[in-house]
Design a protein around this motif. Structure first.
Motif, mmCIF file in Angstrom:
data_model
loop_
_atom_site.group_PDB
_atom_site.id
_atom_site.type_symbol
_atom_site.label_atom_id
_atom_site.label_comp_id
_atom_site.label_asym_id
_atom_site.label_seq_id
_atom_site.Cartn_x
_atom_site.Cartn_y
_atom_site.Cartn_z
ATOM 1 N N PRO A 7 52.230 48.471 22.258
ATOM 2 C CA PRO A 7 51.053 48.787 23.077
ATOM 3 C C PRO A 7 51.384 48.687 24.561
ATOM 4 O O PRO A 7 52.213 47.865 24.968
ATOM 5 C CB PRO A 7 50.050 47.717 22.665
ATOM 6 N N LYS A 8 50.749 49.517 25.366
ATOM 7 C CA LYS A 8 50.958 49.445 26.810
ATOM 8 C C LYS A 8 50.231 48.229 27.354
ATOM 9 O O LYS A 8 49.132 47.902 26.939
ATOM 10 C CB LYS A 8 50.401 50.690 27.493
ATOM 11 N N LYS A 9 50.828 47.575 28.321
ATOM 12 C CA LYS A 9 50.210 46.396 28.922
ATOM 13 C C LYS A 9 49.560 46.795 30.236
ATOM 14 O O LYS A 9 50.082 47.628 30.968
ATOM 15 C CB LYS A 9 51.274 45.330 29.164
ATOM 16 N N HIS A 10 48.443 46.163 30.524
ATOM 17 C CA HIS A 10 47.753 46.399 31.789
ATOM 18 C C HIS A 10 48.217 45.373 32.810
ATOM 19 O O HIS A 10 48.406 44.200 32.498
ATOM 20 C CB HIS A 10 46.238 46.294 31.592
ATOM 21 N N THR A 11 48.351 45.820 34.038
ATOM 22 C CA THR A 11 48.779 44.910 35.091
ATOM 23 C C THR A 11 47.596 44.058 35.554
ATOM 24 O O THR A 11 46.433 44.386 35.303
ATOM 25 C CB THR A 11 49.321 45.700 36.299
ATOM 26 N N ALA A 12 47.910 42.967 36.237
ATOM 27 C CA ALA A 12 46.867 42.084 36.752
ATOM 28 C C ALA A 12 45.998 42.803 37.769
ATOM 29 O O ALA A 12 44.787 42.582 37.845
ATOM 30 C CB ALA A 12 47.498 40.839 37.369
ATOM 31 N N LYS A 13 46.603 43.699 38.538
ATOM 32 C CA LYS A 13 45.850 44.461 39.537
ATOM 33 C C LYS A 13 44.848 45.397 38.868
ATOM 34 O O LYS A 13 43.705 45.518 39.304
ATOM 35 C CB LYS A 13 46.828 45.254 40.399
ATOM 36 N N ILE A 99 28.606 45.912 48.855
ATOM 37 C CA ILE A 99 29.673 45.301 49.636
ATOM 38 C C ILE A 99 30.704 44.730 48.678
ATOM 39 O O ILE A 99 30.385 43.946 47.792
ATOM 40 C CB ILE A 99 29.126 44.183 50.556
ATOM 41 N N ARG A 100 31.931 45.121 48.856
ATOM 42 C CA ARG A 100 32.994 44.608 47.989
ATOM 43 C C ARG A 100 33.461 43.273 48.501
ATOM 44 O O ARG A 100 33.644 43.076 49.686
ATOM 45 C CB ARG A 100 34.159 45.586 47.981
ATOM 46 N N GLY A 101 33.668 42.325 47.609
ATOM 47 C CA GLY A 101 34.097 41.030 48.088
ATOM 48 C C GLY A 101 35.180 40.375 47.266
ATOM 49 O O GLY A 101 35.936 39.551 47.762
ATOM 50 N N SER A 102 35.287 40.700 45.987
ATOM 51 C CA SER A 102 36.171 39.920 45.138
ATOM 52 C C SER A 102 37.571 40.496 45.004
ATOM 53 O O SER A 102 38.508 39.762 44.710
ATOM 54 C CB SER A 102 35.546 39.778 43.747
ATOM 55 N N LEU A 103 37.753 41.778 45.194
ATOM 56 C CA LEU A 103 39.061 42.390 44.973
ATOM 57 C C LEU A 103 39.945 42.210 46.183
ATOM 58 O O LEU A 103 39.612 42.598 47.289
ATOM 59 C CB LEU A 103 38.893 43.883 44.677
ATOM 60 N N LYS A 104 41.099 41.588 45.968
ATOM 61 C CA LYS A 104 42.054 41.399 47.052
ATOM 62 C C LYS A 104 43.273 42.262 46.763
ATOM 63 O O LYS A 104 43.776 42.301 45.655
ATOM 64 C CB LYS A 104 42.463 39.933 47.127
ATOM 65 N N LYS A 105 43.767 42.947 47.764
ATOM 66 C CA LYS A 105 44.901 43.850 47.564
ATOM 67 C C LYS A 105 46.179 43.206 48.016
ATOM 68 O O LYS A 105 46.276 42.423 48.862
ATOM 69 C CB LYS A 105 44.669 45.138 48.327
#
Length: 105
Positions: A7-13, A99-105
């Motif tokens: 199975p393909k794995k999803h990245t944390a991002k 307003i976006r607040g939780s996603l950090k790049k």
């Protein structure tokens, strides 16, 4: 390229982006109804036509509306009702939807 049984794995991002998209209010549905209708802070539209009460987001759009719907009346920018100026002083401490607040790049 992965094999058939792997199975393909999803990245944390990717996972963080999915969670953020699912939990952040984007202004749609019941959560954004007050924002769209203009009850809370004037909605998405900033200006209101003094003649027919139609709303527009900016002066350029309001001028286009005025030229099309009220050709006999001269356009006066000072007579436009600014919805955000009248309501924003009352509700400045309320959280704004979208307003976006939780996603950090």
């Amino acid at each position: 390229m992965t094999g058939k049984a792997k199975p393909k794995k999803h990245t944390a991002k990717e996972l963080a982006a999915k969670i953020d998209a699912a939990t952040t209010n984007r202004g749609g549905g019941k959560a954004g109804l007050a924002d769209r209708s203009g009850v809370d802070k004037g909605g998405h539209a900033k200006l209101e036509c003094p003649l027919c009460k139609v709303t527009a987001p900016d002066v350029k759009s309001m001028k286009i509306h005025h030229d099309a719907k009220h050709p006999k009346v001269a356009f006066d920018e000072t007579k436009l009702n600014n919805l955000h100026a009248t309501v924003s002083a009352e509700s400045s401490n309320k959280p704004k939807p979208g307003i976006r607040g939780s996603l950090k790049k």
